[in-house]
Scaffold this active site. Structure first.
Site, PDB file in Angstrom:
ATOM      1  CD  GLU A  95       8.360  14.821  -9.237  1.00  0.00           C
ATOM      2  OE1 GLU A  95       8.314  16.007  -9.608  1.00  0.00           O
ATOM      3  OE2 GLU A  95       7.565  14.328  -8.426  1.00  0.00           O
ATOM      4  CG  ASP A 106      21.509  13.107 -10.131  1.00  0.00           C
ATOM      5  OD1 ASP A 106      20.320  12.979  -9.790  1.00  0.00           O
ATOM      6  OD2 ASP A 106      22.389  12.268  -9.852  1.00  0.00           O
ATOM      7  CG  ASP A 147       3.416  14.277  -5.932  1.00  0.00           C
ATOM      8  OD1 ASP A 147       4.045  13.676  -6.821  1.00  0.00           O
ATOM      9  OD2 ASP A 147       2.234  14.620  -6.074  1.00  0.00           O
ATOM     10  CG  HIS A 184      11.559  16.238  -6.448  1.00  0.00           C
ATOM     11  ND1 HIS A 184      11.929  17.255  -5.589  1.00  0.00           N
ATOM     12  CD2 HIS A 184      10.224  16.147  -6.344  1.00  0.00           C
ATOM     13  CE1 HIS A 184      10.864  17.751  -5.005  1.00  0.00           C
ATOM     14  NE2 HIS A 184       9.801  17.092  -5.449  1.00  0.00           N
TER      15      HIS A 184
HETATM   16  O1  9MR Z   1       4.642  15.307 -15.885  1.00  0.00           O
HETATM   17  C1  9MR Z   1       3.969  16.534 -15.738  1.00  0.00           C
HETATM   18  C2  9MR Z   1       4.375  17.447 -16.850  1.00  0.00           C
HETATM   19  O2  9MR Z   1       3.957  16.922 -18.111  1.00  0.00           O
HETATM   20  C3  9MR Z   1       3.776  18.832 -16.628  1.00  0.00           C
HETATM   21  O3  9MR Z   1       4.285  19.709 -17.611  1.00  0.00           O
HETATM   22  C4  9MR Z   1       4.116  19.334 -15.232  1.00  0.00           C
HETATM   23  C5  9MR Z   1       3.517  20.681 -14.912  1.00  0.00           C
HETATM   24  O4  9MR Z   1       2.144  20.635 -14.848  1.00  0.00           O
HETATM   25  O5  9MR Z   1       3.680  18.409 -14.273  1.00  0.00           O
HETATM   26  C6  9MR Z   1       4.275  17.144 -14.395  1.00  0.00           C
HETATM   27  O6  9MR Z   1       3.757  16.301 -13.444  1.00  0.00           O
HETATM   28  C7  9MR Z   1       4.148  16.481 -12.112  1.00  0.00           C
HETATM   29  C8  9MR Z   1       2.861  16.644 -11.321  1.00  0.00           C
HETATM   30  O7  9MR Z   1       2.270  17.880 -11.651  1.00  0.00           O
HETATM   31  C9  9MR Z   1       3.082  16.527  -9.814  1.00  0.00           C
HETATM   32  N1  9MR Z   1       3.779  15.316  -9.492  1.00  0.00           N
HETATM   33  C10 9MR Z   1       5.031  15.162 -10.190  1.00  0.00           C
HETATM   34  C11 9MR Z   1       4.860  15.213 -11.677  1.00  0.00           C
HETATM   35  C12 9MR Z   1       6.191  15.024 -12.400  1.00  0.00           C
HETATM   36  O8  9MR Z   1       7.074  16.080 -12.237  1.00  0.00           O
END
Ligand code: 9MR
Length: 836
Positions: A714, A705, A339, A657
């Site tokens: 991601e 994947d 993002d 992602h």
């Molecule tokens: O890495 C983050 C993970 O530890 C959390 O459990 C999750 C849910 O809150 O969010 C992950 O971070 C994401 C973030 O919220 C938005 N950008 C992408 C991040 C990686 O997936």
């Protein structure tokens, strides 16, 4: 329906399609009204920016260009009933001119628009038939069938026909292609080992195995060890150890139980390129700067969020309504993941780990290594890349005179979520600063304190600016110790909430103490429960658990902590814990909770960081071997038989992602760059694709994947950072040294020092120089047993004497110490080689 289409369909049903599309005897009634468009367009609807009309029996629409998100142009039908637990077959035919990837959804018709089916049909000019199955998780009378067709810069034409949804379908069973049952590190093994593989088999007694070279000659043989059923995969497995075979070569294979592994190498230079690739990832994550195609062929793109329309830019970003009355210039930094958000807490641990990799072995990182715009400026590229983020973190600090001055804003991101793909410079969303948080403020304090000491030799002004910011942040966090990020502030960006910041306090105090030696920080460190507690959690450290960062640095970076020996020992205890987990695991994983976390691959790597640090502290080979074996899991020795690092291994993650490495959705865009880590198996399977395909998955199988699987696949800046750290460790060939040095000092203002050099090698040392640095401004005044000279902080001791193998020499000096701590030097070079 067109005539030709009807004829084609009849033909296709006769020859039988793939199982999912075959009509079943017990298929239920048609749920879509007028899916053949024989009675015009009703009840189909579209968003106001396109018009639907019948063209040769099909429904067609001219889709406007210049929209940002898939949902900016929609064609749909409402009030489709779904029955919980029923499996539906969804079919349609469609075309696009020019070819496009569309989005077909069956979803809740209101916020949060929960998707029961989400597919990305690749639409061609000549048209194709598509079919999917899904099981409705809920009953509702009014689901929505929609085609999201926005997000294209250019206009295009969409046509569809024969849209059908019928219950009573066979549930789709997703079977990942896991290839041969003998699982290896597909990149390879280091000649010195260890070399382990895992065999998936029904056999319960030992099996024969054979190692073959590229010419198919058997070069080693042995018997497997049955290991029973592995909880993380649900598989019955054996392990095999071929560590005694050491000859370098290409394309070896292992055969056992009638299966032959994918090929792998045995090579000493196996990991030489990985640290560079893992670090190069950061340049293409940069915000606010054009990515030059000359530096990253295939990845060039205009500067993101630089204020050029449709971007609203990050040069003057206001707060969310009611949060503050000022705007900040928060250009630059790295996008956190797939993002366009920029978050201080995941930025903090990322920049920390890059700087920590550098601090561990400064000589390993050179100017020019990463092909970035700063290459050639005389500073190591890794520091330039870290600075790109650190400058952003500094810019998130509330200015003097404003409420919460000195605190850091938790994050800056879009007001609303955007869709995929969307290049950063095309994002039209308003950008907003979110409230300050104690966690973000302490991340800033910690990384700024660390930057202060590491940038001092290159840019004293930048170092001083960081130290000032770190002190200000520390004071602000002390004054506001419990401002927590709101767990519900997750629209348009991640929440990154954390309601326990005692660990961030400990980390920040540790970095400030290491850099300044000051009593306030030392006392804070010594009093923190994290200083003595068992912080080595099974699930590893991450952005929300940072005490470990402080403990690791206190153990490895020279400082005058009174209980330093205990701190160092505590890291070894942590490593022992992870070693025990790994030894019990038939896939060699030093991470094995009953359910795997979001970003589990990063947690595996962070546990490897603890093991690697134990090796650095003790020189015990078992810890280094554990790091190497842990890497095998990430590069193919796993239940899915795949590598999680793009470009490494025959079958590797490449659809992570991301809004800009979105090749899976737009063939004109690239895949993620070589050296990008996928988050990996996540038992939580929070995204709809994973929920549809991976239901009831065993931990290692909770991964796909696919670009839509944001919960399992991601990429992030804070996941590539331990990959960079660990791979730099793996690439480090310095190994065990041939000497050991013991340093002792007595006294404070004027003190005496004694040094013992032990020859742990096999050769006699005939004449020697020993070099070290005094970090606390100490000056040598007299010497004995060797001739000492000092230039700035660097001291050189010389002798013409001999040191036989197994023997030691002792020499000493009197020195003065200007003030405060008297940090012991920890890095010694004997005749240019580092001593252990
Ligand atoms: O890495 C983050 C993970 O530890 C959390 O459990 C999750 C849910 O809150 O969010 C992950 O971070 C994401 C973030 O919220 C938005 N950008 C992408 C991040 C990686 O997936």
């Amino acid at each position: 329906m067109t005539r030709s289409r009807a004829a084609l369909l009849a033909l296709l049903t006769m020859v039988a399609l793939s199982p999912a599309t075959t009509a079943l005897a017990d298929e239920g009634p048609e749920q879509i009204v007028n899916g053949t468009f024989d009675s015009g367009t009703a009840p189909w609807w579209s968003t106001g920016n396109t018009t639907i009309a019948i063209d040769a029996g099909r429904l067609c629409a001219d889709i406007p260009g210049g929209t940002a998100n898939p949902w900016d142009v929609i064609i749909g039908q409402n009030d489709i009933p779904l029955v919980a637990g029923d499996t539906y077959a969804y079919r349609f035919s469609a075309s696009a001119t020019p070819a496009k990837v569309g989005k077909a959804l069956i979803q809740l018709p209101v916020d949060p628009w929960t998707q029961y089916l989400s597919a990305n049909p690749e639409l061609s000019v000549s048209g194709n038939d598509y079919s999917y199955t899904f099981t409705a998780p809920v009953s509702l009378p009014n689901s929505q069938v929609v085609f999201q067709l926005g997000g294209s810069a250019e206009p295009w034409r969409f046509c569809m026909d024969d849209v059908s949804l019928k219950g009573g379908a066979e549930p789709e069973v997703y079977e990942p292609d896991t290839g041969p049952r003998v699982r290896v590190n597909m990149v390879g093994y280091l000649p010195q080992g260890p070399k382990n593989a895992t065999v998936v088999t029904t056999a319960t007694t030992a099996l024969d195995w054979e190692l073959k070279n590229a010419d198919k000659q058997t070069v080693a043989k042995g018997r497997t060890t049955p290991r029973g059923v592995d909880a993380s995969s649900g598989q019955n497995v054996h392990t095999l150890d071929f560590g005694s075979y050491r000859r370098p070569g290409k394309d070896y294979t292992l055969t056992a139980d009638g299966e032959t592994s994918r090929p792998f190498d045995i090579a000493a230079d196996l990991y030489d390129q990985l640290p560079t690739d893992a670090l190069k990832f950061y340049y293409t994550q940069r915000s606010g700067i054009e990515i030059l195609d000359s530096l990253r062929p295939g990845y060039g793109r205009p500067a993101g969020h630089a204020g050029v329309a449709p971007n609203q830019g990050d040069a003057s970003v206001p707060c969310q309504p009611g949060v503050c009355d000022y705007s900040l210039d928060v250009k630059g930094g790295w996008y956190d993941a797939g993002d366009h958000g920029k978050y201080v807490v995941n930025g903090g641990i990322s920049v920390y780990q890059l700087m920590a990799a550098y601090e561990r072995d400064k000589a390993a990182f050179k100017d020019g290594q990463l092909a970035i715009p700063e290459s050639g400026n005389g500073r190591p590229d890794i520091l330039d890349e870290a600075r790109w983020e650190q400058e952003f973190l500094l810019s998130m600090q509330v200015p003097e005179g404003k409420p919460f001055a000195g605190m850091a804003h938790h994050k800056i991101h879009d007001r609303n979520w955007t869709g995929l793909p969307l290049l950063p410079h095309l994002d039209p969303q308003p950008r907003e600063l979110h409230p300050t948080s104690t966690a973000a403020t302490l991340n800033l304090a910690a990384t700024a304190a660390q930057a202060a000491r590491l940038f001092a030799p290159y840019d004293p002004a930048f170092a001083a600016r960081n130290l000032r910011a770190a002190r200000t942040a520390w004071a602000a966090a002390k004054a506001n110790p419990a401002r927590y990020a709101d767990p519900n502030d997750g629209t348009g960006g991640g929440a990154y909430n954390d309601a326990d910041v005692s660990d961030e306090f400990y980390w920040a105090a540790a970095e400030l103490f290491i850099t300044t030696g000051e009593k306030e920080f030392r006392d804070f460190v010594l009093a923190s429960p994290h200083h003595t507690g068992d912080i080595w959690r099974d699930r590893g450290f991450d952005w929300g658990n940072t005490a470990q960062l402080g403990r690791l640095d206190l153990a490895t970076v020279p400082n005058a902590l009174p209980d330093r020996a205990r701190v160092r020992q505590s890291v070894v205890e942590g490593a022992e814990k992870y070693l025990a987990v790994q030894r019990a695991h038939p896939y060699g994983l030093p991470y094995n909770p009953p359910d795997f976390d979001w970003g589990s691959n990063n947690l595996v790597l962070n546990n490897l960081v603890v093991l690697a640090t134990a090796y650095d502290l003790t020189g015990h080979e078992k810890y280094r071997a554990a790091v190497r074996e842990g890497m095998d899991y990430l590069l193919g020795r796993n239940a899915l038989n795949q590598s999680y690092v793009t470009g490494y291994g025959e079958v590797a993650s490449h659809n992570q992602h991301s809004r800009w490495y979105a090749h899976q959705l737009d063939p004109a865009l690239p895949n993620p760059p070589r050296g990008t880590l996928a988050g990996g198996p996540n038992s939580g399977i929070q995204d709809p694709l994973a929920q549809r395909l991976l239901k009831d998955c065993k931990p290692q199988f909770c991964y796909i994947d696919d670009i839509e699987s944001w919960a399992t696949n991601e990429l992030t800046i804070n996941w590539n950072s331990p990959l960079a750290w660990v791979s730099a460790f793996l690439a480090d060939k310095s190994g065990r040294s041939d000497c050991r040095v013991r340093y002792t000092a007595h006294g404070s203002g004027t003190f005496t020092g004694q040094i013992v050099i032990e020859n742990t090698g096999r050769q006699t040392v005939d004449g020697w120089t020993l070099r070290w640095s005094f970090a606390g401004g100490q000056r040598v005044r007299q010497d004995w047993g060797a001739a000492l000279s000092q230039s700035g902080p660097v001291v050189t001791a010389r002798s013409t004497g001999k040191i036989k193998p197994g023997r030691s020499v002792t020499f000493g000096f009197v020195a003065t110490n200007p003030s405060g701590p008297n940090p012991s030097p920890e890095v010694f070079h004997l005749n240019g080689e580092r001593c252990g």
